[in-house]
Design a protein around this motif. Structure first.
Motif, PDB file in Angstrom:
ATOM      1  N   MET A 151       0.813  -1.221   0.000  1.00 54.18           N
ATOM      2  CA  MET A 151       0.000   0.000   0.000  1.00 54.18           C
ATOM      3  C   MET A 151       0.847   1.273   0.000  1.00 54.18           C
ATOM      4  N   PRO A 152       1.929   1.372   0.800  1.00 50.55           N
ATOM      5  CA  PRO A 152       2.759   2.570   0.709  1.00 50.55           C
ATOM      6  C   PRO A 152       3.453   2.721  -0.641  1.00 50.55           C
ATOM      7  N   VAL A 153       3.836   1.584  -1.245  1.00 51.74           N
ATOM      8  CA  VAL A 153       4.430   1.652  -2.593  1.00 51.74           C
ATOM      9  C   VAL A 153       3.410   2.201  -3.584  1.00 51.74           C
ATOM     10  N   LEU A 154       2.177   1.707  -3.491  1.00 55.68           N
ATOM     11  CA  LEU A 154       1.106   2.196  -4.359  1.00 55.68           C
ATOM     12  C   LEU A 154       0.850   3.682  -4.109  1.00 55.68           C
ATOM     13  N   ALA A 155       0.837   4.081  -2.833  1.00 59.20           N
ATOM     14  CA  ALA A 155       0.618   5.491  -2.498  1.00 59.20           C
ATOM     15  C   ALA A 155       1.718   6.380  -3.064  1.00 59.20           C
ATOM     16  N   VAL A 158       1.166   6.684  -6.874  1.00 55.93           N
ATOM     17  CA  VAL A 158       0.049   7.597  -7.152  1.00 55.93           C
ATOM     18  C   VAL A 158       0.480   9.051  -6.927  1.00 55.93           C
ATOM     19  N   SER A 159       1.255   9.294  -5.867  1.00 51.46           N
ATOM     20  CA  SER A 159       1.722  10.647  -5.566  1.00 51.46           C
ATOM     21  C   SER A 159       2.578  11.198  -6.692  1.00 51.46           C
ATOM     22  N   LEU A 160       3.432  10.363  -7.236  1.00 53.51           N
ATOM     23  CA  LEU A 160       4.306  10.802  -8.324  1.00 53.51           C
ATOM     24  C   LEU A 160       3.508  11.079  -9.591  1.00 53.51           C
ATOM     25  N   VAL A 161       2.531  10.223  -9.872  1.00 52.35           N
ATOM     26  CA  VAL A 161       1.711  10.392 -11.079  1.00 52.35           C
ATOM     27  C   VAL A 161       0.959  11.721 -11.034  1.00 52.35           C
ATOM     28  N   PHE A 162       0.442  12.081  -9.856  1.00 48.72           N
ATOM     29  CA  PHE A 162      -0.356  13.301  -9.735  1.00 48.72           C
ATOM     30  C   PHE A 162       0.473  14.516  -9.322  1.00 48.72           C
ATOM     31  N   GLY A 163       1.770  14.354  -9.183  1.00 46.83           N
ATOM     32  CA  GLY A 163       2.641  15.481  -8.879  1.00 46.83           C
ATOM     33  C   GLY A 163       2.351  16.158  -7.558  1.00 46.83           C
ATOM     34  N   LEU A 164       2.107  15.370  -6.510  1.00 46.31           N
ATOM     35  CA  LEU A 164       1.798  15.931  -5.204  1.00 46.31           C
ATOM     36  C   LEU A 164       3.035  16.568  -4.573  1.00 46.31           C
ATOM     37  N   SER A 165       2.789  17.486  -3.659  1.00 45.40           N
ATOM     38  CA  SER A 165       3.890  18.138  -2.955  1.00 45.40           C
ATOM     39  C   SER A 165       4.535  17.170  -1.962  1.00 45.40           C
ATOM     40  N   VAL A 167       4.856  17.383   1.287  1.00 46.24           N
ATOM     41  CA  VAL A 167       4.022  17.159   2.467  1.00 46.24           C
ATOM     42  C   VAL A 167       2.846  16.250   2.134  1.00 46.24           C
ATOM     43  N   GLU A 168       2.237  16.455   0.985  1.00 45.08           N
ATOM     44  CA  GLU A 168       1.100  15.634   0.570  1.00 45.08           C
ATOM     45  C   GLU A 168       1.519  14.181   0.345  1.00 45.08           C
ATOM     46  N   ILE A 169       2.708  13.989  -0.203  1.00 37.93           N
ATOM     47  CA  ILE A 169       3.233  12.629  -0.379  1.00 37.93           C
ATOM     48  C   ILE A 169       3.428  11.969   0.985  1.00 37.93           C
ATOM     49  N   MET A 170       3.964  12.748   1.923  1.00 34.34           N
ATOM     50  CA  MET A 170       4.179  12.220   3.274  1.00 34.34           C
ATOM     51  C   MET A 170       2.869  11.767   3.893  1.00 34.34           C
ATOM     52  N   VAL A 171       1.831  12.573   3.768  1.00 32.01           N
ATOM     53  CA  VAL A 171       0.529  12.242   4.345  1.00 32.01           C
ATOM     54  C   VAL A 171      -0.018  10.959   3.728  1.00 32.01           C
ATOM     55  N   LEU A 172      -0.008  10.881   2.416  1.00 32.82           N
ATOM     56  CA  LEU A 172      -0.574   9.721   1.728  1.00 32.82           C
ATOM     57  C   LEU A 172       0.202   8.451   2.047  1.00 32.82           C
ATOM     58  N   LEU A 215      11.245   1.459   7.769  1.00 34.60           N
ATOM     59  CA  LEU A 215      11.751   1.101   6.444  1.00 34.60           C
ATOM     60  C   LEU A 215      11.093   1.948   5.355  1.00 34.60           C
ATOM     61  N   VAL A 216       9.775   2.091   5.440  1.00 34.17           N
ATOM     62  CA  VAL A 216       9.048   2.904   4.456  1.00 34.17           C
ATOM     63  C   VAL A 216       9.515   4.354   4.512  1.00 34.17           C
ATOM     64  N   LEU A 217       9.666   4.889   5.713  1.00 30.17           N
ATOM     65  CA  LEU A 217      10.108   6.285   5.858  1.00 30.17           C
ATOM     66  C   LEU A 217      11.535   6.473   5.367  1.00 30.17           C
ATOM     67  N   LEU A 218      12.362   5.450   5.549  1.00 32.01           N
ATOM     68  CA  LEU A 218      13.734   5.521   5.050  1.00 32.01           C
ATOM     69  C   LEU A 218      13.744   5.598   3.535  1.00 32.01           C
ATOM     70  N   VAL A 219      12.928   4.760   2.905  1.00 34.58           N
ATOM     71  CA  VAL A 219      12.835   4.776   1.442  1.00 34.58           C
ATOM     72  C   VAL A 219      12.262   6.107   0.953  1.00 34.58           C
ATOM     73  N   LEU A 220      11.293   6.632   1.715  1.00 36.42           N
ATOM     74  CA  LEU A 220      10.677   7.908   1.360  1.00 36.42           C
ATOM     75  C   LEU A 220      11.647   9.071   1.519  1.00 36.42           C
ATOM     76  N   GLY A 221      12.653   8.878   2.369  1.00 39.83           N
ATOM     77  CA  GLY A 221      13.635   9.946   2.568  1.00 39.83           C
ATOM     78  C   GLY A 221      13.297  10.854   3.719  1.00 39.83           C
ATOM     79  N   ALA A 222      12.410  10.372   4.640  1.00 37.80           N
ATOM     80  CA  ALA A 222      12.044  11.204   5.786  1.00 37.80           C
ATOM     81  C   ALA A 222      13.213  11.284   6.765  1.00 37.80           C
ATOM     82  N   ARG A 223      13.343  12.430   7.380  1.00 35.25           N
ATOM     83  CA  ARG A 223      14.399  12.609   8.377  1.00 35.25           C
ATOM     84  C   ARG A 223      13.789  12.756   9.777  1.00 35.25           C
TER      85      ARG A 223
END
Length: 223
Positions: A151-155, A158-165, A167-172, A215-223
């Motif tokens: 589900m996070p991979v799918l999210a 989807v975020s990349l396809v719709f060009g979300l910001s 913060v919006e990517i983080m939320v989703l 792990l998901v946050l690491l891949v996402l690049g969250a600090r």
């Protein structure tokens, strides 16, 4: 939902918990994580997301737990009796009216919210037995992987396809990476679903997220 039911036919009592294990999310854990990671901007966007997602996932959960062939009026009654649906409708009404909560009620509600998560998990734990879930470990693993990893991979996609910001990517992604909600167990019991399976789903995901969310946050690049 209809496609999943066709690919892997299951009785409603089990299909409901399976679907809830994939699409429902622990709102409190998601909000807590976003508060730490991104603060107020993420919470503002999360409020918009929750206003849409909470009623939707509850509606899908009720439909999944309902037996096939039920009348439209019966489904409507079940939906309108669902506490989370009623809470969402009440919240929308208060927001649109501009009245807000009466003085002092906000603090009381906040205390109730803090108690609801541990109480929900206590109910789930009380229903869980190792012997009753012995044959469901493969199912629990598959549902957990779908919820916490797929589900996070799918999210993210989807975020990349719709060009979300950012913060919006983080939320989703965060709401897609947290475990299913303990309230799924209460709904499953209320609608005579497989409550033991649902308890197992909630428990295993709540334990597994300790490893999967970082792990998901690491891949996402969250600090």
């Amino acid at each position: 939902m209809a496609l999943l039911a066709r690919v892997r036919p299951l009785p409603a009592a089990r299909f409901g918990p399976v679907l809830q294990g994939v699409i429902r999310f622990n709102t409190y854990l998601g909000l807590s994580t976003l508060t730490v990671l991104s603060g107020a901007p993420a919470i503002e966007r999360a409020a918009i997301y929750l206003a849409i997602a909470v009623p939707l996932v509850n509606l899908l959960s009720i439909l999944a737990l309902g037996e096939k062939g039920g009348s439209l009026s019966l489904v409507a009654r079940k939906v309108l009796r669902n506490p989370l649906i009623l809470a969402c409708l009440g919240g929308f009404g208060l927001a649109l009216s501009g009245i807000g909560l009466p003085l002092g009620v906000g603090s009381f509600v906040a205390l109730m919210v803090q108690a609801s998560l541990p109480l929900g998990l206590l109910c789930v734990g009380a229903a869980l037995t190792h012997t009753s879930l012995r044959g469901d470990w493969a199912v629990l693993t598959g549902i957990g992987a779908a919820r916490l990893l797929a589900m996070p991979v799918l999210a993210g996609a989807v975020s990349l396809v719709f060009g979300l910001s950012e913060v919006e990517i983080m939320v989703l992604v965060v709401f897609s990476a947290v475990p299913t909600a303990p309230t799924a167990y209460a709904l499953t019991r209320q609608m005579n679903g497989d409550a033991t399976l649902m308890a197992g789903i909630v428990t295993t995901q709540t334990l597994a997220v300790i490893a999967t969310l970082p792990l998901v946050l690491l891949v996402l690049g969250a600090r």
